[in-house]
Design a protein around this motif. Structure first.
Motif, PDB file in Angstrom:
ATOM      1  N   ALA A  34       0.807  -1.225   0.000  1.00 37.48           N
ATOM      2  CA  ALA A  34       0.000   0.000   0.000  1.00 37.48           C
ATOM      3  C   ALA A  34       0.836   1.270   0.000  1.00 37.48           C
ATOM      4  O   ALA A  34       0.405   2.288  -0.552  1.00 37.48           O
ATOM      5  N   VAL A  35       2.033   1.226   0.602  1.00 36.27           N
ATOM      6  CA  VAL A  35       2.762   2.485   0.772  1.00 36.27           C
ATOM      7  C   VAL A  35       4.119   2.549   0.077  1.00 36.27           C
ATOM      8  O   VAL A  35       4.690   3.640   0.003  1.00 36.27           O
ATOM      9  N   LEU A  36       4.626   1.430  -0.418  1.00 35.48           N
ATOM     10  CA  LEU A  36       5.974   1.444  -0.989  1.00 35.48           C
ATOM     11  C   LEU A  36       5.987   0.964  -2.437  1.00 35.48           C
ATOM     12  O   LEU A  36       5.328  -0.019  -2.783  1.00 35.48           O
ATOM     13  N   GLU A  37       6.774   1.623  -3.240  1.00 35.81           N
ATOM     14  CA  GLU A  37       6.991   1.193  -4.619  1.00 35.81           C
ATOM     15  C   GLU A  37       7.954   0.007  -4.612  1.00 35.81           C
ATOM     16  O   GLU A  37       8.733  -0.166  -3.663  1.00 35.81           O
ATOM     17  N   PRO A  38       7.960  -0.798  -5.685  1.00 39.69           N
ATOM     18  CA  PRO A  38       8.808  -1.999  -5.725  1.00 39.69           C
ATOM     19  C   PRO A  38      10.276  -1.785  -5.349  1.00 39.69           C
ATOM     20  O   PRO A  38      10.833  -2.608  -4.614  1.00 39.69           O
ATOM     21  N   PRO A  39      10.946  -0.705  -5.783  1.00 39.52           N
ATOM     22  CA  PRO A  39      12.359  -0.560  -5.399  1.00 39.52           C
ATOM     23  C   PRO A  39      12.590  -0.401  -3.890  1.00 39.52           C
ATOM     24  O   PRO A  39      13.689  -0.636  -3.405  1.00 39.52           O
ATOM     25  N   LEU A  40      11.565  -0.012  -3.161  1.00 39.64           N
ATOM     26  CA  LEU A  40      11.663   0.061  -1.699  1.00 39.64           C
ATOM     27  C   LEU A  40      11.021  -1.156  -1.031  1.00 39.64           C
ATOM     28  O   LEU A  40      11.544  -1.698  -0.070  1.00 39.64           O
ATOM     29  N   ARG A  41       9.871  -1.576  -1.558  1.00 40.56           N
ATOM     30  CA  ARG A  41       9.114  -2.671  -0.954  1.00 40.56           C
ATOM     31  C   ARG A  41       9.860  -4.000  -1.039  1.00 40.56           C
ATOM     32  O   ARG A  41       9.933  -4.738  -0.050  1.00 40.56           O
ATOM     33  N   LEU A  42      10.403  -4.335  -2.170  1.00 43.29           N
ATOM     34  CA  LEU A  42      11.004  -5.653  -2.349  1.00 43.29           C
ATOM     35  C   LEU A  42      12.256  -5.858  -1.493  1.00 43.29           C
ATOM     36  O   LEU A  42      12.389  -6.909  -0.858  1.00 43.29           O
ATOM     37  N   PRO A  43      13.164  -4.881  -1.391  1.00 39.56           N
ATOM     38  CA  PRO A  43      14.275  -5.063  -0.446  1.00 39.56           C
ATOM     39  C   PRO A  43      13.803  -5.150   1.010  1.00 39.56           C
ATOM     40  O   PRO A  43      14.359  -5.921   1.808  1.00 39.56           O
ATOM     41  N   LEU A  44      12.786  -4.365   1.365  1.00 38.90           N
ATOM     42  CA  LEU A  44      12.245  -4.439   2.722  1.00 38.90           C
ATOM     43  C   LEU A  44      11.715  -5.840   3.008  1.00 38.90           C
ATOM     44  O   LEU A  44      12.006  -6.433   4.055  1.00 38.90           O
ATOM     45  N   MET A  45      10.938  -6.390   2.087  1.00 36.44           N
ATOM     46  CA  MET A  45      10.363  -7.713   2.291  1.00 36.44           C
ATOM     47  C   MET A  45      11.450  -8.781   2.339  1.00 36.44           C
ATOM     48  O   MET A  45      11.378  -9.707   3.162  1.00 36.44           O
ATOM     49  N   ALA A  46      12.466  -8.651   1.490  1.00 40.00           N
ATOM     50  CA  ALA A  46      13.573  -9.625   1.502  1.00 40.00           C
ATOM     51  C   ALA A  46      14.289  -9.589   2.843  1.00 40.00           C
ATOM     52  O   ALA A  46      14.601 -10.646   3.429  1.00 40.00           O
ATOM     53  N   GLN A  47      14.540  -8.409   3.365  1.00 37.86           N
ATOM     54  CA  GLN A  47      15.222  -8.274   4.653  1.00 37.86           C
ATOM     55  C   GLN A  47      14.334  -8.776   5.801  1.00 37.86           C
ATOM     56  O   GLN A  47      14.810  -9.437   6.725  1.00 37.86           O
ATOM     57  N   THR A  48      13.055  -8.471   5.733  1.00 38.56           N
ATOM     58  CA  THR A  48      12.121  -8.933   6.755  1.00 38.56           C
ATOM     59  C   THR A  48      12.047 -10.457   6.762  1.00 38.56           C
ATOM     60  O   THR A  48      12.076 -11.092   7.823  1.00 38.56           O
ATOM     61  N   ARG A 111      18.612 -12.653  -5.125  1.00 43.81           N
ATOM     62  CA  ARG A 111      19.403 -12.342  -6.327  1.00 43.81           C
ATOM     63  C   ARG A 111      18.719 -11.276  -7.176  1.00 43.81           C
ATOM     64  O   ARG A 111      19.367 -10.355  -7.685  1.00 43.81           O
ATOM     65  N   ALA A 112      17.406 -11.378  -7.312  1.00 47.10           N
ATOM     66  CA  ALA A 112      16.676 -10.394  -8.108  1.00 47.10           C
ATOM     67  C   ALA A 112      16.714  -9.014  -7.455  1.00 47.10           C
ATOM     68  O   ALA A 112      16.870  -7.998  -8.142  1.00 47.10           O
ATOM     69  N   VAL A 113      16.578  -8.962  -6.140  1.00 46.36           N
ATOM     70  CA  VAL A 113      16.666  -7.680  -5.435  1.00 46.36           C
ATOM     71  C   VAL A 113      18.063  -7.089  -5.594  1.00 46.36           C
ATOM     72  O   VAL A 113      18.213  -5.902  -5.884  1.00 46.36           O
ATOM     73  N   ALA A 114      19.096  -7.928  -5.436  1.00 45.38           N
ATOM     74  CA  ALA A 114      20.472  -7.439  -5.595  1.00 45.38           C
ATOM     75  C   ALA A 114      20.716  -6.907  -7.004  1.00 45.38           C
ATOM     76  O   ALA A 114      21.431  -5.917  -7.175  1.00 45.38           O
TER      77      ALA A 114
END
Length: 152
Positions: A34-48, A111-114
C-alpha cells in the motif's frame, strides 16, 4: 516439570512460526504494498523474510526436539493419541514447504533484489506468499488438532 517445559517451548515455537506467518501475510505485506513502490518494498520484504526465516529455523529445531521429547516422555509413538501423529505429519509437511521456500524462491528473490530486477523479485515474492498461505492453513489445522483433537 520436564513435560511442562517441553510443552512451553513447543507452544512458543509454534506460535512464533504460525503467528509470524499471519502477521507477514495479513499485515506486513499488504501495508508494504500500500505504501511502498517496488524498489523500496522488495528489499524491505527480503530483509524482513531474512530475519523471520532465522527465527523459523530455530523454531523448527525447538518444535522437533520438544515434540519428540514429549512423545518419549509419554512412552513413544505407540502410546500417544492419533492427533499427535497427525500433528507430526502436518508439521513435517510444513517444514518441507519452509525448506523449499528457504532454498528455492527466497534465494532467487535475494538475487533479483540485488540485481534490481523488480519484476523477477515480485514474482518470487508472490511464490513465497502462496506457499506461506499453504503453510499458514496447515498451521491452523495443527493448532486445531492440538486443541480439539483429543475430543475426536
Amino acid at each position: 516439570m520436564t513435560h511442562a517445559i517441553l510443552l512451553l517451548l513447543h507452544l512458543l515455537s509454534a506460535t512464533f512460526w504460525v503467528g509470524g506467518m499471519a502477521v507477514m501475510h495479513f499485515a506486513v505485506r499488504p501495508s508494504a504494498v500500500a505504501v511502498l513502490e517496488p524498489p523500496l518494498r522488495l528489499p524491505l520484504m527480503a530483509q524482513t523474510l531474512s530475519r523471520f526465516f532465522a527465527g523459523v529455523s530455530v523454531a523448527i529445531v525447538l518444535l522437533l526436539a520438544s515434540g519428540l521429547g514429549m512423545v518419549w516422555l509419554a512412552g513413544g509413538f505407540a502410546r500417544v493419541h492419533w492427533g499427535v501423529h497427525a500433528m507430526l505429519a502436518l508439521g513435517l509437511v510444513m517444514m518441507a514447504v519452509f525448506l523449499h521456500i528457504r532454498f528455492a524462491p527466497y534465494p532467487r528473490l535475494l538475487r533479483a533484489v540485488a540485481g534490481r530486477e523488480w519484476p523477477v523479485a515480485a514474482a518470487q515474492l508472490n511464490t513465497i506468499r502462496m506457499l506461506v498461505e499453504l503453510n499458514l492453513a496447515l498451521g491452523v489445522v495443527v493448532f486445531a488438532l492440538a486443541i480439539v483433537g483429543r475430543a475426536w
